[in-house]
Design an enzyme around this catalytic site. Structure first.
Site, PDB file in Angstrom:
ATOM      1  N   HIS A 250       0.859  -1.189   0.000  1.00  0.00           N
ATOM      2  CA  HIS A 250       0.000   0.000   0.000  1.00  0.00           C
ATOM      3  C   HIS A 250       0.893   1.236   0.000  1.00  0.00           C
ATOM      4  CE1 HIS A 250      -3.831   2.066   1.032  1.00  0.00           C
ATOM      5  NE2 HIS A 250      -3.078   2.857   1.775  1.00  0.00           N
TER       6      HIS A 250
ATOM      7  N   ASP B 182       0.976   5.308   0.027  1.00  0.00           N
ATOM      8  CA  ASP B 182       0.167   6.474   0.373  1.00  0.00           C
ATOM      9  C   ASP B 182       0.708   7.724  -0.301  1.00  0.00           C
ATOM     10  OD1 ASP B 182      -1.876   5.502   2.221  1.00  0.00           O
ATOM     11  OD2 ASP B 182      -0.156   4.861   3.431  1.00  0.00           O
TER      12      ASP B 182
ATOM     13  N   MET C  31       0.261  11.605  -0.864  1.00  0.00           N
ATOM     14  CA  MET C  31      -0.378  12.783  -0.242  1.00  0.00           C
ATOM     15  C   MET C  31       0.210  14.052  -0.852  1.00  0.00           C
ATOM     16  SD  MET C  31      -0.359  11.690   3.766  1.00  0.00           S
ATOM     17  CE  MET C  31      -0.670  10.008   4.309  1.00  0.00           C
TER      18      MET C  31
ATOM     19  N   HIS D 244      -2.856   4.626  -3.012  1.00  0.00           N
ATOM     20  CA  HIS D 244      -3.950   5.343  -2.360  1.00  0.00           C
ATOM     21  C   HIS D 244      -3.706   6.832  -2.578  1.00  0.00           C
ATOM     22  CE1 HIS D 244      -5.918   6.360   1.818  1.00  0.00           C
ATOM     23  NE2 HIS D 244      -6.597   6.851   0.803  1.00  0.00           N
TER      24      HIS D 244
ATOM     25  N   MET E 212      -4.336  10.362  -1.983  1.00  0.00           N
ATOM     26  CA  MET E 212      -4.948  11.365  -1.107  1.00  0.00           C
ATOM     27  C   MET E 212      -4.545  12.725  -1.651  1.00  0.00           C
ATOM     28  SD  MET E 212      -4.140   9.413   2.453  1.00  0.00           S
ATOM     29  CE  MET E 212      -2.914   8.395   1.656  1.00  0.00           C
TER      30      MET E 212
ATOM     31  N   MET F 133     -11.704   4.421   5.088  1.00  0.00           N
ATOM     32  CA  MET F 133     -10.727   4.999   6.012  1.00  0.00           C
ATOM     33  C   MET F 133     -11.237   4.857   7.442  1.00  0.00           C
ATOM     34  SD  MET F 133      -8.169   6.005   4.235  1.00  0.00           S
ATOM     35  CE  MET F 133      -7.297   6.594   5.687  1.00  0.00           C
TER      36      MET F 133
HETATM   37  C1  DX5 Z   1      -3.296   7.332   6.451  1.00  0.00           C
HETATM   38  C2  DX5 Z   1      -2.855   6.376   5.385  1.00  0.00           C
HETATM   39  C3  DX5 Z   1      -2.676   5.005   5.882  1.00  0.00           C
HETATM   40  C4  DX5 Z   1      -1.610   4.874   6.938  1.00  0.00           C
HETATM   41  C5  DX5 Z   1      -2.045   3.843   7.904  1.00  0.00           C
HETATM   42  O1  DX5 Z   1      -3.610   8.553   5.891  1.00  0.00           O
HETATM   43  O2  DX5 Z   1      -3.799   6.316   4.329  1.00  0.00           O
HETATM   44  O3  DX5 Z   1      -2.452   4.076   4.833  1.00  0.00           O
HETATM   45  O4  DX5 Z   1      -0.349   4.521   6.450  1.00  0.00           O
HETATM   46  O5  DX5 Z   1      -1.184   3.872   8.971  1.00  0.00           O
HETATM   47  P1  DX5 Z   1      -1.511   3.107  10.327  1.00  0.00           P
HETATM   48  O6  DX5 Z   1      -1.697   1.657   9.983  1.00  0.00           O
HETATM   49  O7  DX5 Z   1      -0.344   3.412  11.165  1.00  0.00           O
HETATM   50  O8  DX5 Z   1      -2.809   3.714  10.838  1.00  0.00           O
HETATM   51 ZN    ZN Z   2      -3.600   4.596   2.871  1.00  0.00          ZN
END
Ligand code: DX5
Ligand code: ZN
Length: 222
Positions: A33, A35, A37, A66, A68, A137
């Site tokens: 996964h 992330d 951002m 993912h 964001m 989420m």
């Molecule tokens: C948060 C991310 C998650 C994050 C989860 O904005 O989308 O993917 O990495 O992290 P944990 O498992 O530490 O909550």
């Molecule tokens: Zn994520």
């Protein structure tokens, strides 16, 4: 149900990402996964497509990106070209879900709709017909290591019901605060893909952490 574990590298050491990917592959992870951002849709800035493209060379696991980011449709081609097998966009970030999801699927990847904790499951509505998975989420996006929001559990159950009544082939992925204590509850509610960041890349060996979460998620309590 077959549960997939998707380690989020957000909590890994960014100077040693290749080692992190090697460890999760050794630990039997099903996906990675990633992330993304942008400092606009969420407060933080992380990685973009060039990093995904480089990491693609050092892992054989499917990449689950993912996004964001605001206006995610502007970036879909970049992540397809970078080698993503799954791309999720937030329903809060794009009023044109059909167009964006179609672009992801036409590019050969699975298209996911991510939904924030305070957004109602019902907003997914007809878009369930155009996606391959829903990313629920269970923390507010933007940071790793936050506390699991338990009120998303009934929402997962509702989404599972919506998927069943539409008779569509859509998986539920849950992201945020997943660890050995919370994994089972989201699987029982209907999730089949579990994202975990700090629970895998915190203290200890990621290989063991993945095994422990999988065990917690799949072992019958009765
Ligand atoms: C948060 C991310 C998650 C994050 C989860 O904005 O989308 O993917 O990495 O992290 P944990 O498992 O530490 O909550
Ligand atoms: Zn994520």
């Amino acid at each position: 149900m077959n549960v997939k574990i998707a380690p989020s590298i957000l909590s890994a050491d960014f100077s040693r990402l290749a080692e992190a990917l090697e460890a999760v592959e050794r630990g039997g992870a099903d996906l990675v996964h990633l992330d993304v951002m942008d400092g606009h849709f969420v407060p933080n800035i992380t990685i973009g497509a060039p990093v995904v493209r480089s990491l693609r060379r050092v892992s054989s696991l499917p990449f689950d990106c993912h996004l964001m980011v605001s206006e995610p449709q502007r970036h879909i081609d970049d992540f397809l070209e970078a080698g993503a097998q799954m791309i999720s966009i937030h329903l809060e970030a794009d009023p044109h879900l059909h167009r964006a999801l179609s672009a992801i699927r036409e590019g050969g990847a699975k298209g996911g709709i991510a939904i924030n904790p305070a957004s109602s499951a019902e907003l997914l509505g007809d878009a369930l017909d155009y996606c391959d998975y829903v990313l629920v989420m269970s923390v507010n996006p933007g940071f790793g290591g936050q506390r699991f929001i338990t009120s998303v559990i009934p929402k997962i159950t509702r989404i599972r019901g919506m998927i069943a009544s539409r008779n569509v082939d859509v998986e539920i992925e849950v992201d945020g605060g997943i660890d050995v204590a919370t994994a089972r509850s989201v699987v029982d509610a209907g999730a089949s893909i579990l994202v975990a960041g700090s629970a895998i890349f915190g203290k200890g060996d990621p290989v063991e952490r993945i095994r422990a979460i999988r065990m917690a998620a799949t072992t019958s309590l009765v």
